[in-house]
Structure formats: structure tokens, C-alpha cells
Design a protein around this motif. Sequence first.
Motif, PDB file in Angstrom:
ATOM      1  N   THR A   1       0.864  -1.187   0.000  1.00  0.00           N
ATOM      2  CA  THR A   1       0.000   0.000   0.000  1.00  0.00           C
ATOM      3  C   THR A   1       0.896   1.231   0.000  1.00  0.00           C
ATOM      4  N   PRO A   2       0.333   2.408  -0.304  1.00  0.00           N
ATOM      5  CA  PRO A   2       1.149   3.622  -0.224  1.00  0.00           C
ATOM      6  C   PRO A   2       1.787   3.776   1.162  1.00  0.00           C
TER       7      PRO A   2
ATOM      8  N   CYS B   1       8.674   1.114  -8.839  1.00  0.00           N
ATOM      9  CA  CYS B   1       7.345   1.034  -8.229  1.00  0.00           C
ATOM     10  C   CYS B   1       6.355   1.217  -9.369  1.00  0.00           C
TER      11      CYS B   1
ATOM     12  N   ILE C   1       0.242  -2.449  -5.866  1.00  0.00           N
ATOM     13  CA  ILE C   1       1.418  -1.763  -6.401  1.00  0.00           C
ATOM     14  C   ILE C   1       2.460  -2.851  -6.597  1.00  0.00           C
TER      15      ILE C   1
ATOM     16  N   TYR D   1       2.543   1.127 -11.163  1.00  0.00           N
ATOM     17  CA  TYR D   1       1.149   1.411 -10.815  1.00  0.00           C
ATOM     18  C   TYR D   1       0.166   0.903 -11.865  1.00  0.00           C
ATOM     19  N   ASN D   2       0.637   0.131 -12.829  1.00  0.00           N
ATOM     20  CA  ASN D   2      -0.283  -0.431 -13.808  1.00  0.00           C
ATOM     21  C   ASN D   2      -1.085  -1.573 -13.185  1.00  0.00           C
TER      22      ASN D   2
ATOM     23  N   ARG E   1       3.257   3.064 -16.138  1.00  0.00           N
ATOM     24  CA  ARG E   1       3.204   4.054 -15.063  1.00  0.00           C
ATOM     25  C   ARG E   1       4.053   3.566 -13.905  1.00  0.00           C
ATOM     26  N   TYR E   2       5.175   4.214 -13.719  1.00  0.00           N
ATOM     27  CA  TYR E   2       6.103   3.744 -12.680  1.00  0.00           C
ATOM     28  C   TYR E   2       6.988   4.891 -12.221  1.00  0.00           C
TER      29      TYR E   2
ATOM     30  N   CYS F   1       4.813  -3.988 -16.234  1.00  0.00           N
ATOM     31  CA  CYS F   1       4.023  -2.891 -16.802  1.00  0.00           C
ATOM     32  C   CYS F   1       3.123  -3.393 -17.931  1.00  0.00           C
TER      33      CYS F   1
END
Lengths: 273, 273, 273
Positions: free
Chosen positions: B145-146, B184, B173, B186-187, B269-270, B226
Motif C-alpha cells: 500500500t502507499p 514502483c 502496487i 502502478y499499472n 506508469r512507474y 508494466c
Amino acid sequence: MFQELLENLRAQKPLIHCITNYVTANDCANLLLACGASPIMADDPAEAADITALSAGLVLNIGTLHQAVLPAMEGAGRRARALGHPVVLDPVGAGASAFRTAAARRLLEEVHPTLLRGNASELKTLAGGRGDSRGVDAAAADRVTPQNLDQMAAFVKALSARTGAVVAMTGAIDLVSDASTTFCIYNGHPAMGRVTGTGCQLSALSAAFLAANPDAPLAAAAAAVCAMGLCGEIAYARLGPQEGNATYRNYIIDAMDRLAPDTLEQGARYEMR
Amino acid sequence: MFQELLENLRAQKPLIHCITNYVTANDCANLLLACGASPIMADDPAEAADITALSAGLVLNIGTLHQAVLPAMEGAGRRARALGHPVVLDPVGAGASAFRTAAARRLLEEVHPTLLRGNASELKTLAGGRGDSRGVDAAAADRVTPQNLDQMAAFVKALSARTGAVVAMTGAIDLVSDASTTFCIYNGHPAMGRVTGTGCQLSALSAAFLAANPDAPLAAAAAAVCAMGLCGEIAYARLGPQEGNATYRNYIIDAMDRLAPDTLEQGARYEMR
Amino acid sequence: MFQELLENLRAQKPLIHCITNYVTANDCANLLLACGASPIMADDPAEAADITALSAGLVLNIGTLHQAVLPAMEGAGRRARALGHPVVLDPVGAGASAFRTAAARRLLEEVHPTLLRGNASELKTLAGGRGDSRGVDAAAADRVTPQNLDQMAAFVKALSARTGAVVAMTGAIDLVSDASTTFCIYNGHPAMGRVTGTGCQLSALSAAFLAANPDAPLAAAAAAVCAMGLCGEIAYARLGPQEGNATYRNYIIDAMDRLAPDTLEQGARYEMR
């Protein structure tokens, strides 16, 4: 009633351990995910009982049984029963070979499954009579029809009384019975017979319903049979003119993914005897 | 950067040897074909190392591990490393049974994989800590998690340093790391968790990216992560109101088949740490 | 001619026993159901011959061969031949390992299959020459082209004469031959090579055509090859701009489910030599 059973399944997301055949394992896994459960497949004797202990329900499906896997089924089955987890036995093709028949009988006697689900030929074989198994499909002579419904209902009730398992005999009409009550279920579509593994998927789905509803195994099994049949109906209605059994296979699982509990409640077609 | 890595994969069409589970083998094969690679599955000890020698990359996936197959994995793994081929280890369900945990650790130590790809629970188990494996899915407590991202990033970096493998921890993530740099990513889409085998497919895809880009294993693994996540996003956007996880499964593979290198470049998206 | 052969298949609904690989077993089962046949998979030596005795045709496919399964293939193969059932041997990946090559040769010699179906590399390996197997796909050097068609046709005819089996060599152009007559078949689409298991499916389909048309094995095998290729064409024409190999896989099976006998008659493109 069925609405609540499906809501319980979606809320509890039970982990279901499948010791099953390699032909339809992927469909069973995706169907379990679709209904809200989670699948794990593990069939080596070195781990089967451990995986069962981690799970909430167990499916034993002998569709492509190997001799080396039979001890895994027995060990996992006994562990599951000791832990109070539901066990579904799917005696795929019982009657088609001496090996399968013996394995199915042995599992029935050793494991005492919570639910025994098969077609009429398989169940007749297990009951000690002669089932005219034609491979993995029920023989024509063994089909449940309005004409032999009373006789078939008496058969499943007696088999349940003798084995202690809820018995689900699936076909054009499905019968789900314990020793006192029988559901006659009219959901489903004949085209489901042209998709491999809809029976295997139903066994997996039944384990999920039973795991989430441990106090109502008969109703849980009946709900699973209605849900599978209803998804077969919903999926069939989606088929376009160029679409055949491969697309139908996908649409059935899609329908389970999208099945709302109240749709099941309203779409279930059955009578109780 | 990722554009070129996918172009290399499409140009080289590497043959990828998968010793994998029977639940998702078909999806892995079609995903490999979709990305431009070519699959071969062979898990008997009598031929596994020979098949590896013919191939450009190897996947070891313990999703339905059998005792008899473990020597095939070890033999093929050692041969692949001796030949300089990338090896991807997917420790499916490590932590769920003593047998799986021991097998995964043994393969990690004996084979020294190029890439270790798993969820947080599996990787924690391999790292010697306690992963709360819930079957083949990561436990809730193990989700990236964030809030715990820094801690998780430190974990994968340390695990990479200790094992010498690039480590890919996938979840909401994704973290892909060697001993010095961490991607890191985010896809992806949460619905991918409702399709069985998207993790297995990612491991196979990673082997293809690594085989085609032998000098850049970290970037190749990140590109694979990704690409898989992006295909999950593209496929999800195609889903209509009646479509569920079975159709989604097909659309993900379709998206890989149609994925243009510049779409990957723009859609990835990374951030790098 | 092919119209009648498919009508026979649809009327007789032969039960086909497949001892096959786990990667494509599900597709083979659904393809068999789509064409009008019925599948059963059983690969344990304890029951394989019994299951064969119950069936009308047998497929031996070595795509993920295990040592323990080879005796099941031999036992089932001998039983099938003793009963006069057609046996199709699909030597997947022969040439890719010594184990596969030896197994394929042994099955060819021990079982004397009715039909031998493979790509050029596999068949060259079996013929004792050197096939440049690249895993499970034919090597580029082994592809049938208009330029080497005469030479390839002579090869399959000679291989048929030597083995006593009808030989089907599939690729961009398919050749189906007995010792006297060769069909050169132009159906199919190159995109079929991006779907795993279309060759396995063709072998299963061939067994169904042969079982339903026991007096015309050459024509039955040619009809199966045309039907599979034609379904590949029909399915390809359905593909939309976002659809890739996963959807194509489904559409091919759908097309077989919907294939009318006269569509096969009119769509088959071949010449006889």
C-alpha cells in the motif's frame, strides 16, 4: 432462501481446495473466483492434507485420476472431515473402468463426503447397480425424465440415507436430496452438455456454497445446482448466431461473476418433495 | 525504454520452456504467443534439461507441484543457468504447505533464478519470515500500500541483494528491484485478481522479456510487469455490462496480442527509486 | 464427399479417448464436443485400455509426455488396434528431445497408428531424417511451400507406404496421404499458429472423423484437415480490431460448433494427386 446462501458465499470468500482433473481445472478455478470463492489446486500426497487444512472446503474429482493421486484424495478427505470441512465427491466416469469405479467407491467409503454429485449413470454405479456409463456422460437409459422422476427421486433419497451424504444427481432435471427431502430442479439448458466441465464446475461451486453455509448442506447444494443452471440459461440467452460452445463456456462463467443474489432467488425453479 | 524491450521480444520470438501448473498452462502458452514468444511445456525429468537447452528462457512455477517434477525443475534450472539462459522462479503458494515452502527454497538455492516473482506472502516466506499465505493469494496483511511502500521497497531490495535475483513483488502496487534500483509500478486493475493465473502469465511473460533482453534483466522484468498490468487495464475498459471474469481473461490475452511497443512506452506508469 | 463424412460424425457422436497433454486438453475436449463427438481423457495405465475399449477412437498426443504415461499409451494403442478402432498419433515435439523422439518412434512401431499427424519437422524426425524441430513448431526450413510441394508430397506418400498409416503433414499447405493418393489442402489461416493447440485439436478432430468413417481413413483425415482450416478462416473473419489470439481460439471452436456439412463441402480447398 437461496439469496442468503449466495450472500454468505460472497461475504465469506471461502478457499476451496480442488483435487481435480487437468481437463477442466482452469474452468473450475475461474468459476470459483466468479462465484466469490477462491481456488487452490494441490494433488501431491506430500501436501494435499496440509492444503486442505488451510481451506474451507474440498472437492475430490476423479476425471483424470492417477493412481499416485488417490492417496492424496484419501488423506485430504479424511483431514477435511476431521476438521468439519465439507467434502464434495464427483465420481466422474464411475462405471467406465474398474479403476474408476473402485476409486469412487473407496472414496465414498473412506471419506464419507458431505455431498456426492454425479450423473445418473455414475450414481447408479456407486449404488451397486449397473450404470450404463458412456464415458463421462450419462447413458440415455439413465436420464431423469418427467416419467421416471418419482423412481429417480426415491433412488437419490435412498442413496443419501445409505451414504449419509447429500446426493445431487444432475441431468435434464436435477435431483438434490438428503434422507428426508428432495429438491427437483428445472434450471439449466441442454446446450450445457456441449461445454466440457460444467459438471466439474458445479461440484466446485457446490463446495463453495457448502463451505459458506455449513449448517444447511442440502439447501446449499440445491442453491449451487440452481445457480449453475440459471447461469447456463442467462449465458445461452446472450449467444449470437455465430457463437458456439467455446463462447458459451465463457458466458456461463461470466454469468456467475455477475449473478446477483436476488436474481438467483427469483430465477431458481424447483419443487421440494 | 520499454518500447525497445518489447520490440526485441517481437523480433527474437524466444522459445520459453515452462515447467508449470496444469491449471493455467494453456493461458501461459497463449499469453506467450500473444507477446511474440513461443511456448513449450515439458516436465518429465527424462527430457526437461534437453528441452531447456533448446529454449531461450525457463519458467519454474510450483502451482501444482508434484514430487516427481521437482528433479526436472532442478535439472532444467541448472542447465539453463549453465547456458546463461534466464530462469524465472514463481513460488506459487509458498507458505501454504511445508512441501511448497521447502521446494521453493530449494529451487531458490539450487538454481539461483534470474528473476523471483511472487506476491508479498510468498516472498516473505522465502525470505525466511512468516508470510500469511492464504492459499495462492497474498494475505491482506501482506498487501503493498502507499503506507508501507518504503518498507516493502526496502524488503525487495534486500531480498534481491541476498539472492542475486531480480525480485518482482506483485500486488496492487508492484515492486521490481535489484540490489540498487527499485521500480514502483502502478499499472494493473484489481479485477485481474478474479482471473486465475494472471500471476503465472506474468512469470511466463517475464521470461520472454528477459530472454530477449539478456543485458537488462531489471528493466526487462519491469517492462513485463508494466505490460501485463497495462493489458489488464486495456482489457478492463473493453468489458461490457454482461461480461465477467471469463471474458476478461480472454481480453487480457487479446490485449497482449495487440499491444504496440509505443503503447507500452506511453502506458507504463512507474517511478524509480 | 466431405459433407457426408461430417454428417456421419454428427450422427454417430463417437466417444474419443484422448491421452494427451494438459496444456490443450480442455480445447481438445470442447473441439470434440463442437464437432459432434464426445471426449474422454484417461491416462493412467490402470484404466487406459479399459477406457479405450469403451470408446470409438483413440488419440495419442505426446505434448507433455510423462514416463509413467507411456505404458498407458502403448496399452491403449494396442487395445484400440485389436478392436479395430482408429488410432491417431500426434508426435508433438518429436526431435526436440531424445525422450520424445524415442517415445514417438516406439508408439509408431508398437501401435501402428491409423493416422500420423504432425508438422514437417516432427515427421522428418520420425522418418529417420533430421527435423529441425524448434520446440513444438516446425522449423522454417521444414515448411511446405509451393516450391517444395512435389518433394514434400513424395515424402508423405513414402512415409505412409512405410508405416501403413495415413500421414497428415500440416503447415501453410497441408498434405494428407496414403501410399497412393495425396490431398494438398489450402484451407487455414496463418494466425492459427498464434493459438496454442490447434494442431492438438486437429488430431482429436481427425480421430472423430476416422471413427465415424472407418472405411475411408484417407478421406476422413483430409476432411478433418479441411474442416479445421475452414473453421480457422471463418473465425478469423469474425475478429474485430481489438480481438487477438484468445478470442480467436474461442471463435475457431465456435466455428466448428456451427459448421454445416454443406459449408464444409463448399469451403474445402484441395487438390488430389
